[in-house]
Motif scaffolding. Structure first.
Motif, PDB file in Angstrom:
ATOM      1  N   MET A   1       6.222  37.181  26.539  1.00  0.00           N
ATOM      2  CA  MET A   1       5.400  35.981  26.711  1.00  0.00           C
ATOM      3  C   MET A   1       6.307  34.776  26.889  1.00  0.00           C
ATOM      4  O   MET A   1       7.327  34.646  26.226  1.00  0.00           O
ATOM      5  CB  MET A   1       4.514  35.794  25.481  1.00  0.00           C
ATOM      6  CG  MET A   1       3.556  34.647  25.640  1.00  0.00           C
ATOM      7  SD  MET A   1       2.583  34.425  24.153  1.00  0.00           S
ATOM      8  CE  MET A   1       3.861  33.900  23.055  1.00  0.00           C
ATOM      9  N   SER A   2       5.943  33.893  27.794  1.00  0.00           N
ATOM     10  CA  SER A   2       6.786  32.738  28.051  1.00  0.00           C
ATOM     11  C   SER A   2       6.739  31.774  26.876  1.00  0.00           C
ATOM     12  O   SER A   2       5.784  31.715  26.104  1.00  0.00           O
ATOM     13  CB  SER A   2       6.301  32.016  29.305  1.00  0.00           C
ATOM     14  OG  SER A   2       5.126  31.304  29.022  1.00  0.00           O
ATOM     15  N   VAL A   4       6.394  28.686  27.071  1.00  0.00           N
ATOM     16  CA  VAL A   4       5.349  27.684  27.292  1.00  0.00           C
ATOM     17  C   VAL A   4       4.018  28.161  26.720  1.00  0.00           C
ATOM     18  O   VAL A   4       3.280  27.419  26.073  1.00  0.00           O
ATOM     19  CB  VAL A   4       5.207  27.387  28.793  1.00  0.00           C
ATOM     20  CG1 VAL A   4       4.078  26.386  29.028  1.00  0.00           C
ATOM     21  CG2 VAL A   4       6.515  26.858  29.333  1.00  0.00           C
ATOM     22  N   VAL A   5       3.723  29.442  26.959  1.00  0.00           N
ATOM     23  CA  VAL A   5       2.471  29.975  26.449  1.00  0.00           C
ATOM     24  C   VAL A   5       2.484  29.990  24.927  1.00  0.00           C
ATOM     25  O   VAL A   5       1.509  29.634  24.267  1.00  0.00           O
ATOM     26  CB  VAL A   5       2.224  31.394  26.995  1.00  0.00           C
ATOM     27  CG1 VAL A   5       0.974  31.979  26.372  1.00  0.00           C
ATOM     28  CG2 VAL A   5       2.103  31.337  28.496  1.00  0.00           C
ATOM     29  N   ARG A 215       9.404  42.032  29.259  1.00  0.00           N
ATOM     30  CA  ARG A 215       9.034  43.076  30.220  1.00  0.00           C
ATOM     31  C   ARG A 215       8.025  44.062  29.626  1.00  0.00           C
ATOM     32  O   ARG A 215       7.517  44.923  30.328  1.00  0.00           O
ATOM     33  CB  ARG A 215      10.286  43.837  30.672  1.00  0.00           C
ATOM     34  CG  ARG A 215      11.295  42.972  31.397  1.00  0.00           C
ATOM     35  CD  ARG A 215      12.511  43.781  31.846  1.00  0.00           C
ATOM     36  NE  ARG A 215      12.149  44.809  32.815  1.00  0.00           N
ATOM     37  CZ  ARG A 215      13.036  45.652  33.345  1.00  0.00           C
ATOM     38  NH1 ARG A 215      14.318  45.576  32.999  1.00  0.00           N
ATOM     39  NH2 ARG A 215      12.637  46.571  34.218  1.00  0.00           N
ATOM     40  N   ARG A 217       5.320  42.979  27.677  1.00  0.00           N
ATOM     41  CA  ARG A 217       4.373  42.076  27.029  1.00  0.00           C
ATOM     42  C   ARG A 217       2.941  42.594  27.012  1.00  0.00           C
ATOM     43  O   ARG A 217       2.107  42.052  26.298  1.00  0.00           O
ATOM     44  CB  ARG A 217       4.419  40.712  27.711  1.00  0.00           C
ATOM     45  CG  ARG A 217       4.111  40.750  29.189  1.00  0.00           C
ATOM     46  CD  ARG A 217       4.606  39.459  29.830  1.00  0.00           C
ATOM     47  NE  ARG A 217       4.230  39.358  31.220  1.00  0.00           N
ATOM     48  CZ  ARG A 217       5.038  38.909  32.165  1.00  0.00           C
ATOM     49  NH1 ARG A 217       6.262  38.523  31.873  1.00  0.00           N
ATOM     50  NH2 ARG A 217       4.623  38.822  33.409  1.00  0.00           N
TER      51      ARG A 217
END
Lengths: 233, 328
Positions: A1-2, A4-5, A215, A217
């Motif tokens: 998960m990024s 930002v998220v 990879r 997620r």
């Protein structure tokens, strides 16, 4: 998960592992309650109502687990069973594992615990192979596992990130495992390693594992040691 | 914007092949050519004969249905060919009169009856199939114009630059929820007959249909209003799986996409196996937990759904769009 998220979810201070949508724990973490399956499941529910790995790492733990699961359903959406890999082997372990209820979605085993490829094939899609750590001589890398998957085409893959780190601290080997077996990936084992034992995920390791975990997620992540408390950051 | 090669490009990015998807596509193209040939002798008119479902998704398997509709472009158009003429030319049984495909479909009804009482279940279904998963075997120009007209109607309603068009989005979500609700209703009416197969399709092919429409609609956030029609028209003209594959590629989710398509590939293999298909169809709700074939399909459905959810919620851009548009 990024990142930002994670920030959007107010989870930035917790790290990507704690923020993962499908995070559960292995009952092997609760060593004091080993064999007491109702207590182990209750403890696992305290971590997640979605994901669990019921760990019967020793051969003598399996009959108790089978008895506990007989005629029962559990509230988790994803249930994995870690098959026995320690202790004195019993001859009919595979036929016992095959009787696990069909809602057990994965049956994890270690490559070095496989003594008969055709016999393991009876577990078909539910059989999941885990990559090994650097103390083992087999099943550690993509090349070594490829030989097994060639014989077990329906089998899935469990990425143990700490094991992959022990083999290659740059994490290139972990990426190679995902390059080779991404389509088979069922879940991920998450922890740090110390002296060959699974221990609480260190913050530095969590950062090191971030690209590999990104990879993975969409699949469940299963803790093999308790997460650190927020105060430990 | 990319063409109808999303699945192929995902295969290349992942160094893999989705063999069953490829086989289903080749079968579909071959059978489409046959179907077009069979209709060539019918009198030309301002109608289109449109195949839906697995034909539109280019996912034909050995037991796929021949759901077709005759799309009528203008009210004064003669109702030729008839359903019986088309069915006879295709050497199939004409659709039942009480189903979504049992009569000529007037574009005016699809376009002008969006919402409220006039938009019954059949009208909604036909409209969504024309937009999302259909392919013409005659009158492709009529079919193309119809899809564009429907999209135009959706885009007439208060669309803003760089915002997903809510009218279309709401109707699309309504369609997906209608499918899910109607599944329960149909199963009650049919006393569970065919539950396993229909449930499997709900978990995979219907979800592909919905997500394959949803993602292009959300992607409209990249476009000004005057660009959205061309964008959506191009997207909806290609199979849903190509739209999905493009999304996985565009959002750098190749690993996740590979898992989604690997699961879908195996699902198609199961549908294509007569014994497995019959076995799946015979599963009742009460026996789902003890059926190996249903358990396998449920697992594939879970993988497919988790991959799509990851695409929507684990990417910062799509997460913000999903948060803003998918609930209210």
């Amino acid at each position: 998960m990024s990142a930002v998220v994670a920030a959007d979810r107010g989870a930035r201070d917790l790290g990507p592992v704690r923020a993962h949508h499908a995070l559960g724990i292995s009952t092997g973490v609760f060593a004091d309650a080993r064999g007491a399956w109702p207590d182990l499941v209750e403890a696992a529910l305290g971590v997640s109502r979605d994901v669990v790995e019921l760990s019967a790492m020793s051969y003598n733990e399996l009959p108790g687990l089978l008895s506990y699961l007989d005629g029962r359903t559990l509230p988790f959406r994803y249930v994995s069973v870690h098959a026995p890999v320690k202790g004195d082997r019993v001859y009919n372990v595979l036929s016992q594992l095959a009787t696990l209820p069909l809602w057990v979605r994965s049956i994890v085993t270690h490559p070095d615990a496989i003594d008969s490829l055709p016999a393991h094939g009876q577990l078909t899609h539910r059989l999941v192979l885990e990559n090994m750590d650097d103390r083992k001589t087999y099943g550690r890398t993509a090349d070594e596992l490829a030989e097994l998957f060639a014989e077990l085409p329906a089998a899935g893959f469990c990425l143990d990130v700490a094991h992959a780190w022990s083999v290659d601290p740059t994490m290139s080997s972990a990426h190679e495992l995902l390059d080779a077996f991404r389509s088979r990936l069922r879940h991920v084992h998450v922890s740090s390693l110390r002296d060959g034992r699974h221990v609480t995920l260190r913050r530095a390791d969590e950062e090191l594992f971030t690209d590999v975990l990104a990879r993975c997620r969409d699949v469940p992540w299963i803790l093999e040691a308790p997460l650190r408390e927020k105060a430990d950051f | 914007m990319t063409g109808a090669d999303g699945v192929k490009r995902l295969e290349e990015a992942g160094g893999t092949q989705f063999e069953q998807i490829g086989a289903a596509r080749r079968l579909t193209e071959r059978r489409l050519a046959e179907r077009r040939q069979q209709l060539a002798a019918l009198p030309p008119g301002q109608t289109a004969v449109v195949l839906c479902g697995s034909w539109g998704r280019r996912e034909l398997t050995s037991s796929s249905d021949d759901d077709f509709m005759i799309l009528v472009e203008t009210p004064e158009t003669s109702l030729r060919p008839s359903l019986e003429e088309v069915a006879s030319a295709l050497e199939i049984v004409a659709p039942a009169a009480d189903g979504a495909f049992g009569e000529h479909v007037h574009l005016a009804h699809l376009r002008d009856r969006i919402g409220r009482d006039g938009d019954d279940n059949a009208n909604l279904t036909r409209r969504m199939l024309v937009v999302l998963e259909s392919v013409a075997i005659s009158g492709s120009d009529v079919h193309n114009r119809a899809r564009r007209e429907l999209l135009t109607r959706y885009l007439e309603a208060n669309v803003r630059d760089y915002r997903p068009p809510r009218f279309l989005l709401n109707d699309l979500v309504r369609y997906w929820r209608t499918i899910a609700v109607d599944f329960e209703s149909k199963m009650r009416e049919r006393k569970g007959e065919g539950w396993g197969l229909r449930n499997a399709k709900l978990r995979l092919s219907r979800k592909a249909l919905f997500a394959g429409g949803l993602l292009p609609v959300l992607e409209c956030h990249r476009y000004q209003t005057n660009e959205m029609l061309d964008y959506l028209d191009q997207r909806m003209s290609i199979p849903p799986l190509d739209r999905l594959a493009d999304a996985f590629l565009a959002y750098h989710a190749v690993d996740v996409g590979i898992r989604a398509f690997t699961a879908y590939d195996e699902f198609l293999a199961i549908l294509d196996d007569p014994d497995l298909r019959v076995g799946l169809s015979s599963v009742k709700r009460g026996g789902a937990n003890t059926s190996p074939i249903f358990s396998r399909v449920a697992e594939l459905g879970s993988v497919f759904q988790e991959s799509l959810l990851s695409l929507l919620f684990d990417d910062a851009t799509l997460y913000r769009l999903a948060r803003e548009y998918l609930v209210f």
